[in-house]
Design a protein around this motif. Sequence first.
Motif, PDB file in Angstrom:
ATOM      1  N   VAL A 138      -1.544  14.271  10.037  1.00  6.85           N
ATOM      2  CA  VAL A 138      -2.997  14.316  10.180  1.00  6.85           C
ATOM      3  C   VAL A 138      -3.334  14.791  11.585  1.00  6.85           C
ATOM      4  O   VAL A 138      -2.581  14.574  12.527  1.00  6.85           O
ATOM      5  N   ALA A 139      -4.468  15.455  11.695  1.00  6.26           N
ATOM      6  CA  ALA A 139      -4.913  15.939  12.997  1.00  6.26           C
ATOM      7  C   ALA A 139      -5.906  14.944  13.575  1.00  6.26           C
ATOM      8  O   ALA A 139      -6.807  14.472  12.876  1.00  6.26           O
ATOM      9  N   PHE A 140      -5.713  14.625  14.856  1.00  6.66           N
ATOM     10  CA  PHE A 140      -6.641  13.737  15.553  1.00  6.66           C
ATOM     11  C   PHE A 140      -6.654  14.112  17.020  1.00  6.66           C
ATOM     12  O   PHE A 140      -5.605  14.156  17.667  1.00  6.66           O
ATOM     13  N   ARG A 141      -7.833  14.423  17.508  1.00  7.14           N
ATOM     14  CA  ARG A 141      -8.034  14.804  18.905  1.00  7.14           C
ATOM     15  C   ARG A 141      -7.087  15.920  19.360  1.00  7.14           C
ATOM     16  O   ARG A 141      -6.426  15.823  20.389  1.00  7.14           O
ATOM     17  N   GLY A 142      -7.017  16.936  18.532  1.00  2.46           N
ATOM     18  CA  GLY A 142      -6.249  18.120  18.879  1.00  2.46           C
ATOM     19  C   GLY A 142      -4.741  17.968  18.776  1.00  2.46           C
ATOM     20  O   GLY A 142      -4.001  18.805  19.283  1.00  2.46           O
ATOM     21  N   ARG A 143      -4.290  16.945  18.109  1.00  4.66           N
ATOM     22  CA  ARG A 143      -2.851  16.698  18.001  1.00  4.66           C
ATOM     23  C   ARG A 143      -2.512  16.329  16.560  1.00  4.66           C
ATOM     24  O   ARG A 143      -3.295  15.685  15.880  1.00  4.66           O
ATOM     25  N   ASP A 144      -1.328  16.728  16.111  1.00  2.42           N
ATOM     26  CA  ASP A 144      -0.859  16.334  14.787  1.00  2.42           C
ATOM     27  C   ASP A 144      -0.103  15.011  14.884  1.00  2.42           C
ATOM     28  O   ASP A 144       0.729  14.828  15.780  1.00  2.42           O
ATOM     29  N   TRP A 145      -0.404  14.108  13.993  1.00  2.00           N
ATOM     30  CA  TRP A 145       0.214  12.787  13.934  1.00  2.00           C
ATOM     31  C   TRP A 145       0.998  12.682  12.627  1.00  2.00           C
ATOM     32  O   TRP A 145       0.464  12.967  11.555  1.00  2.00           O
ATOM     33  N   LYS A 146       2.244  12.300  12.727  1.00  2.00           N
ATOM     34  CA  LYS A 146       3.118  12.200  11.544  1.00  2.00           C
ATOM     35  C   LYS A 146       3.113  10.779  11.021  1.00  2.00           C
ATOM     36  O   LYS A 146       3.423   9.829  11.741  1.00  2.00           O
ATOM     37  N   ILE A 147       2.747  10.630   9.748  1.00  2.00           N
ATOM     38  CA  ILE A 147       2.772   9.325   9.083  1.00  2.00           C
ATOM     39  C   ILE A 147       4.201   9.118   8.599  1.00  2.00           C
ATOM     40  O   ILE A 147       4.666   9.802   7.711  1.00  2.00           O
ATOM     41  N   GLN A 148       4.901   8.172   9.202  1.00  2.00           N
ATOM     42  CA  GLN A 148       6.290   7.929   8.853  1.00  2.00           C
ATOM     43  C   GLN A 148       6.445   6.924   7.720  1.00  2.00           C
ATOM     44  O   GLN A 148       7.369   7.031   6.925  1.00  2.00           O
ATOM     45  N   ALA A 149       5.565   5.922   7.676  1.00  2.00           N
ATOM     46  CA  ALA A 149       5.665   4.893   6.634  1.00  2.00           C
ATOM     47  C   ALA A 149       4.293   4.256   6.430  1.00  2.00           C
ATOM     48  O   ALA A 149       3.477   4.169   7.344  1.00  2.00           O
ATOM     49  N   VAL A 150       4.077   3.829   5.193  1.00  2.00           N
ATOM     50  CA  VAL A 150       2.890   3.054   4.842  1.00  2.00           C
ATOM     51  C   VAL A 150       3.377   1.903   3.973  1.00  2.00           C
ATOM     52  O   VAL A 150       4.098   2.102   3.006  1.00  2.00           O
ATOM     53  N   ALA A 151       2.983   0.689   4.336  1.00  2.00           N
ATOM     54  CA  ALA A 151       3.405  -0.489   3.569  1.00  2.00           C
ATOM     55  C   ALA A 151       2.207  -1.362   3.267  1.00  2.00           C
ATOM     56  O   ALA A 151       1.223  -1.355   3.954  1.00  2.00           O
ATOM     57  N   LYS A 181       0.850  -1.196   0.000  1.00  2.00           N
ATOM     58  CA  LYS A 181       0.000   0.000   0.000  1.00  2.00           C
ATOM     59  C   LYS A 181       0.883   1.244   0.000  1.00  2.00           C
ATOM     60  O   LYS A 181       1.968   1.240   0.574  1.00  2.00           O
ATOM     61  N   SER A 182       0.398   2.306  -0.607  1.00  2.00           N
ATOM     62  CA  SER A 182       1.124   3.582  -0.571  1.00  2.00           C
ATOM     63  C   SER A 182       0.343   4.624   0.227  1.00  2.00           C
ATOM     64  O   SER A 182       0.878   5.677   0.552  1.00  2.00           O
ATOM     65  N   ARG A 183      -0.898   4.314   0.523  1.00  2.00           N
ATOM     66  CA  ARG A 183      -1.750   5.196   1.312  1.00  2.00           C
ATOM     67  C   ARG A 183      -2.401   4.373   2.417  1.00  2.00           C
ATOM     68  O   ARG A 183      -2.528   3.171   2.312  1.00  2.00           O
ATOM     69  N   VAL A 184      -2.844   5.056   3.476  1.00  2.00           N
ATOM     70  CA  VAL A 184      -3.499   4.375   4.586  1.00  2.00           C
ATOM     71  C   VAL A 184      -4.867   3.891   4.114  1.00  2.00           C
ATOM     72  O   VAL A 184      -5.723   4.690   3.719  1.00  2.00           O
ATOM     73  N   GLU A 185      -5.012   2.577   4.113  1.00  2.00           N
ATOM     74  CA  GLU A 185      -6.261   1.924   3.732  1.00  2.00           C
ATOM     75  C   GLU A 185      -6.261   0.543   4.379  1.00  2.00           C
ATOM     76  O   GLU A 185      -5.276   0.130   4.995  1.00  2.00           O
ATOM     77  N   GLU A 186      -7.356  -0.140   4.236  1.00  2.00           N
ATOM     78  CA  GLU A 186      -7.457  -1.473   4.803  1.00  2.00           C
ATOM     79  C   GLU A 186      -6.338  -2.366   4.247  1.00  2.00           C
ATOM     80  O   GLU A 186      -6.052  -2.340   3.057  1.00  2.00           O
ATOM     81  N   GLY A 187      -5.682  -3.102   5.134  1.00  2.00           N
ATOM     82  CA  GLY A 187      -4.583  -3.976   4.738  1.00  2.00           C
ATOM     83  C   GLY A 187      -3.211  -3.323   4.812  1.00  2.00           C
ATOM     84  O   GLY A 187      -2.193  -3.965   4.586  1.00  2.00           O
ATOM     85  N   ALA A 188      -3.179  -2.049   5.142  1.00  2.00           N
ATOM     86  CA  ALA A 188      -1.901  -1.330   5.232  1.00  2.00           C
ATOM     87  C   ALA A 188      -1.271  -1.511   6.613  1.00  2.00           C
ATOM     88  O   ALA A 188      -1.972  -1.653   7.613  1.00  2.00           O
ATOM     89  N   ALA A 189       0.038  -1.496   6.625  1.00  2.00           N
ATOM     90  CA  ALA A 189       0.801  -1.365   7.874  1.00  2.00           C
ATOM     91  C   ALA A 189       1.272   0.081   7.887  1.00  2.00           C
ATOM     92  O   ALA A 189       1.816   0.580   6.896  1.00  2.00           O
ATOM     93  N   VAL A 190       1.017   0.765   8.986  1.00  2.00           N
ATOM     94  CA  VAL A 190       1.255   2.208   9.048  1.00  2.00           C
ATOM     95  C   VAL A 190       2.092   2.543  10.269  1.00  2.00           C
ATOM     96  O   VAL A 190       1.773   2.126  11.385  1.00  2.00           O
TER      97      VAL A 190
END
Length: 148
Positions: A135-148, A81-90
């Motif tokens: 991405v923002a979630f519950r008032g905090r920014d979350w950094k996506i480091q890898a998607v596989a 996967k290159s984007r966060v979706e079902e079956g991805a490791a993130v």
Amino acid sequence: MLSKTSLQTTIRNLQEAQLRQSRDAYAAYLAAARRDRTEPADQDQASREFGNAELAEYFEGPTRTYEAALKRLQSIDFGPKSRVEEGAAVQVDDRWYVIGVASQAFECDGVTYMGISTDAPIYKALEGAAAGDAVAFRGRDWKIQAVA
């Protein structure tokens, strides 16, 4: 190197083990809750039997949840996967997640993962993001480091 086949097998094995444990607990509870039919019944016994029947439903619920999770895992494409979706490791903020079904933390190839359901609020925030995105979630920014 991340092995998605190994990851899929590990999360499936975890769900199968939890299903076995849930079924065993349910069967043990039912066996212990059975009334000795050779003894006369009274109102107290009838009340306990009613309560036992209600409690049995609580043991059956997790069993149904694990059965549904296993069925769901069979339909998930764990390909690259290159984007966060079902079956991805993130990898998010140095933590790894597997998108598909909720699970407790588990080890696979020396890395700790946690399963996230596509119904989870965090998934809704992560969905479609790619490595390098924030991405923002519950008032905090979350950094996506890898998607596989």
